[in-house]
Motif scaffolding. Structure first.
Motif, PDB file in Angstrom:
ATOM      1  N   PHE A  27      -6.105  -5.973  -4.221  1.00 39.35           N
ATOM      2  CA  PHE A  27      -6.002  -4.606  -3.254  1.00 39.35           C
ATOM      3  C   PHE A  27      -7.443  -4.282  -2.824  1.00 39.35           C
ATOM      4  N   LEU A  28      -8.456  -4.362  -3.741  1.00 38.02           N
ATOM      5  CA  LEU A  28      -9.547  -3.951  -3.369  1.00 38.02           C
ATOM      6  C   LEU A  28     -10.175  -4.875  -2.428  1.00 38.02           C
ATOM      7  N   GLU A  29      -9.915  -6.259  -2.393  1.00 40.84           N
ATOM      8  CA  GLU A  29     -10.513  -7.010  -1.542  1.00 40.84           C
ATOM      9  C   GLU A  29      -9.965  -6.967  -0.002  1.00 40.84           C
ATOM     10  N   MET A  30      -8.735  -6.636  -0.110  1.00 36.17           N
ATOM     11  CA  MET A  30      -7.858  -6.340   1.078  1.00 36.17           C
ATOM     12  C   MET A  30      -8.536  -5.203   1.941  1.00 36.17           C
ATOM     13  N   ALA A  31      -8.554  -4.406   0.954  1.00 35.14           N
ATOM     14  CA  ALA A  31      -9.095  -2.940   1.542  1.00 35.14           C
ATOM     15  C   ALA A  31     -10.462  -3.137   1.918  1.00 35.14           C
ATOM     16  N   PHE A  92       4.242  -4.769  -3.815  1.00 38.28           N
ATOM     17  CA  PHE A  92       4.629  -5.395  -2.388  1.00 38.28           C
ATOM     18  C   PHE A  92       4.378  -4.591  -1.285  1.00 38.28           C
ATOM     19  N   ASP A  93       4.812  -3.401  -1.234  1.00 32.84           N
ATOM     20  CA  ASP A  93       4.205  -2.135  -0.463  1.00 32.84           C
ATOM     21  C   ASP A  93       2.822  -2.016  -0.083  1.00 32.84           C
ATOM     22  N   LEU A  94       2.308  -1.968  -1.133  1.00 36.50           N
ATOM     23  CA  LEU A  94       0.572  -1.633  -0.927  1.00 36.50           C
ATOM     24  C   LEU A  94      -0.101  -2.923  -0.146  1.00 36.50           C
ATOM     25  N   GLY A  95       0.405  -3.960  -0.539  1.00 36.51           N
ATOM     26  CA  GLY A  95      -0.031  -5.264  -0.001  1.00 36.51           C
ATOM     27  C   GLY A  95       0.261  -5.506   1.266  1.00 36.51           C
ATOM     28  N   ASP A  96       1.479  -5.044   1.647  1.00 36.29           N
ATOM     29  CA  ASP A  96       1.869  -4.959   3.141  1.00 36.29           C
ATOM     30  C   ASP A  96       1.190  -4.182   4.073  1.00 36.29           C
ATOM     31  N   MET A  97       0.941  -2.949   3.406  1.00 31.56           N
ATOM     32  CA  MET A  97       0.180  -1.752   4.272  1.00 31.56           C
ATOM     33  C   MET A  97      -1.023  -2.271   4.381  1.00 31.56           C
ATOM     34  N   LEU A  98      -1.759  -2.844   3.446  1.00 29.24           N
ATOM     35  CA  LEU A  98      -2.991  -3.104   3.679  1.00 29.24           C
ATOM     36  C   LEU A  98      -3.401  -4.438   4.758  1.00 29.24           C
ATOM     37  N   ASP A  99      -2.440  -5.392   4.639  1.00 36.00           N
ATOM     38  CA  ASP A  99      -2.270  -6.349   5.536  1.00 36.00           C
ATOM     39  C   ASP A  99      -2.241  -5.936   6.723  1.00 36.00           C
ATOM     40  N   PHE A 104      -3.075  -4.954  12.744  1.00 35.68           N
ATOM     41  CA  PHE A 104      -3.093  -3.877  13.832  1.00 35.68           C
ATOM     42  C   PHE A 104      -4.327  -3.698  14.280  1.00 35.68           C
ATOM     43  N   THR A 105      -5.508  -3.921  13.766  1.00 35.64           N
ATOM     44  CA  THR A 105      -6.806  -4.120  14.219  1.00 35.64           C
ATOM     45  C   THR A 105      -7.066  -5.266  15.049  1.00 35.64           C
ATOM     46  N   LYS A 106      -6.368  -6.284  14.634  1.00 38.24           N
ATOM     47  CA  LYS A 106      -6.556  -7.744  15.690  1.00 38.24           C
ATOM     48  C   LYS A 106      -5.564  -7.268  16.883  1.00 38.24           C
ATOM     49  N   ALA A 107      -4.401  -6.765  16.784  1.00 35.25           N
ATOM     50  CA  ALA A 107      -3.661  -6.533  17.802  1.00 35.25           C
ATOM     51  C   ALA A 107      -4.192  -5.837  18.774  1.00 35.25           C
ATOM     52  N   ALA A 108      -4.839  -4.629  18.453  1.00 36.05           N
ATOM     53  CA  ALA A 108      -5.348  -3.749  19.488  1.00 36.05           C
ATOM     54  C   ALA A 108      -6.556  -4.601  20.039  1.00 36.05           C
ATOM     55  N   ALA A 109      -7.635  -5.272  19.235  1.00 38.99           N
ATOM     56  CA  ALA A 109      -8.685  -6.064  19.746  1.00 38.99           C
ATOM     57  C   ALA A 109      -8.146  -7.354  20.775  1.00 38.99           C
ATOM     58  N   ASP A 110      -6.947  -8.008  20.374  1.00 40.42           N
ATOM     59  CA  ASP A 110      -6.487  -8.898  21.364  1.00 40.42           C
ATOM     60  C   ASP A 110      -5.832  -8.415  22.375  1.00 40.42           C
ATOM     61  N   ARG A 111      -5.227  -7.170  22.764  1.00 34.76           N
ATOM     62  CA  ARG A 111      -4.855  -6.451  23.694  1.00 34.76           C
ATOM     63  C   ARG A 111      -5.749  -6.346  24.796  1.00 34.76           C
ATOM     64  N   MET A 112      -7.000  -5.649  24.154  1.00 27.62           N
ATOM     65  CA  MET A 112      -7.982  -5.453  25.146  1.00 27.62           C
ATOM     66  C   MET A 112      -8.539  -6.648  25.908  1.00 27.62           C
ATOM     67  N   GLU A 136     -12.852   3.007   5.151  1.00 32.10           N
ATOM     68  CA  GLU A 136     -14.035   3.406   3.983  1.00 32.10           C
ATOM     69  C   GLU A 136     -13.355   3.978   2.769  1.00 32.10           C
ATOM     70  N   LEU A 137     -12.616   5.169   3.184  1.00 32.16           N
ATOM     71  CA  LEU A 137     -12.052   6.160   2.063  1.00 32.16           C
ATOM     72  C   LEU A 137     -10.840   5.331   1.313  1.00 32.16           C
ATOM     73  N   LEU A 138     -10.134   4.444   2.359  1.00 38.40           N
ATOM     74  CA  LEU A 138      -9.191   3.732   1.426  1.00 38.40           C
ATOM     75  C   LEU A 138      -9.876   2.742   0.677  1.00 38.40           C
ATOM     76  N   SER A 139     -10.910   2.095   1.086  1.00 37.27           N
ATOM     77  CA  SER A 139     -11.555   0.975   0.160  1.00 37.27           C
ATOM     78  C   SER A 139     -12.031   1.577  -1.202  1.00 37.27           C
ATOM     79  N   ASP A 140     -12.389   2.734  -1.125  1.00 35.88           N
ATOM     80  CA  ASP A 140     -12.962   3.276  -2.195  1.00 35.88           C
ATOM     81  C   ASP A 140     -11.942   4.060  -3.120  1.00 35.88           C
ATOM     82  N   GLY A 141     -10.808   4.360  -2.442  1.00 36.30           N
ATOM     83  CA  GLY A 141      -9.533   4.740  -3.410  1.00 36.30           C
ATOM     84  C   GLY A 141      -9.073   3.373  -4.197  1.00 36.30           C
ATOM     85  N   CYS A 142      -9.040   2.087  -3.397  1.00 34.11           N
ATOM     86  CA  CYS A 142      -8.541   0.969  -4.116  1.00 34.11           C
ATOM     87  C   CYS A 142      -9.355   0.694  -5.057  1.00 34.11           C
TER      88      CYS A 142
END
Length: 195
Positions: A27-31, A92-99, A104-112, A136-142
């Motif tokens: 989780f920490l690595e994904m965050a 499962f849910d936390l892994g999905d959300m971090l993924d 979504f970051t890639k999707a926004a960049a790709d669309r541009m 950053e807050l999410l990474s710190d929380g994880c």
């Protein structure tokens, strides 16, 4: 004799049952990678349209996070007992959300890139800054998940405040897009990117 039998039984069960896998480092690595992705996205829009290198880095990061997600699912499948604060669905849910963050970051960049947008509107820079702060807050929380108590979730309130700020910026950006943008094609492009 009971203690000896109980001890032998316990050793046998530990041998037979899959051991508890560690999920917190995943989780920490994904965050952390989600935070890296947010920074890369902010850099990409600042450098646009000469942001190919950042876009490639976001692509690579998304692939790395997918691999970590697959490892998380594998560990979950092989684990009999999950960590005390998580049940199987939570993991499962936390892994999905971090993924999803990196997806979504890639999707926004790709669309541009795919839509060949002409310029980056000012609200996108503000949203990218908020995105970096949230990640950053999410990474710190994880990083604190292993020892976190229910009362230690101040970062959740901070993320919620940032989300409210982003919602307001997004509403204003969409209003400005529909009211001020004369090119209907650009309206469609930016609405999709904002989404």
């Amino acid at each position: 004799m009971g203690q000896g039998v109980a001890g032998a039984f316990q050793r046998m069960m530990q041998f037979l049952l899959p051991r508890e896998e560690e999920f917190f480092p995943l989780f920490l690595e994904m965050a952390a990678k989600a935070h890296d992705g947010a920074i890369l996205f902010r850099q990409a829009i600042a450098e646009y349209p000469r942001s190919e290198e950042r876009m490639d880095q976001i692509d690579a990061l998304e692939s790395e996070v997918d691999k970590i997600r697959h490892e998380c699912v594998r560990r979950l499948r092989d684990t009999f007992v999950t960590p005390i604060i998580f049940d199987r669905q939570d993991i499962f849910d936390l892994g999905d959300m971090l993924d999803d963050i990196v997806d979504f970051t890639k999707a926004a960049a790709d669309r541009m890139v795919f839509y060949s947008v002409k310029t980056i509107p000012e609200p996108m820079f503000k949203l990218a800054d908020i995105f970096v702060s949230c990640a950053e807050l999410l990474s710190d929380g994880c990083s604190k998940l292993g020892e976190m108590k229910a009362t230690d979730c101040a970062f959740v309130a901070q993320v919620n405040d940032l989300e409210n700020q982003a919602d307001l910026i997004l509403k204003q950006a969409l209003a400005s897009l529909f009211n001020d943008q004369p090119d209907p094609v650009e309206i469609i492009k930016w609405k999709e990117i904002y989404d």
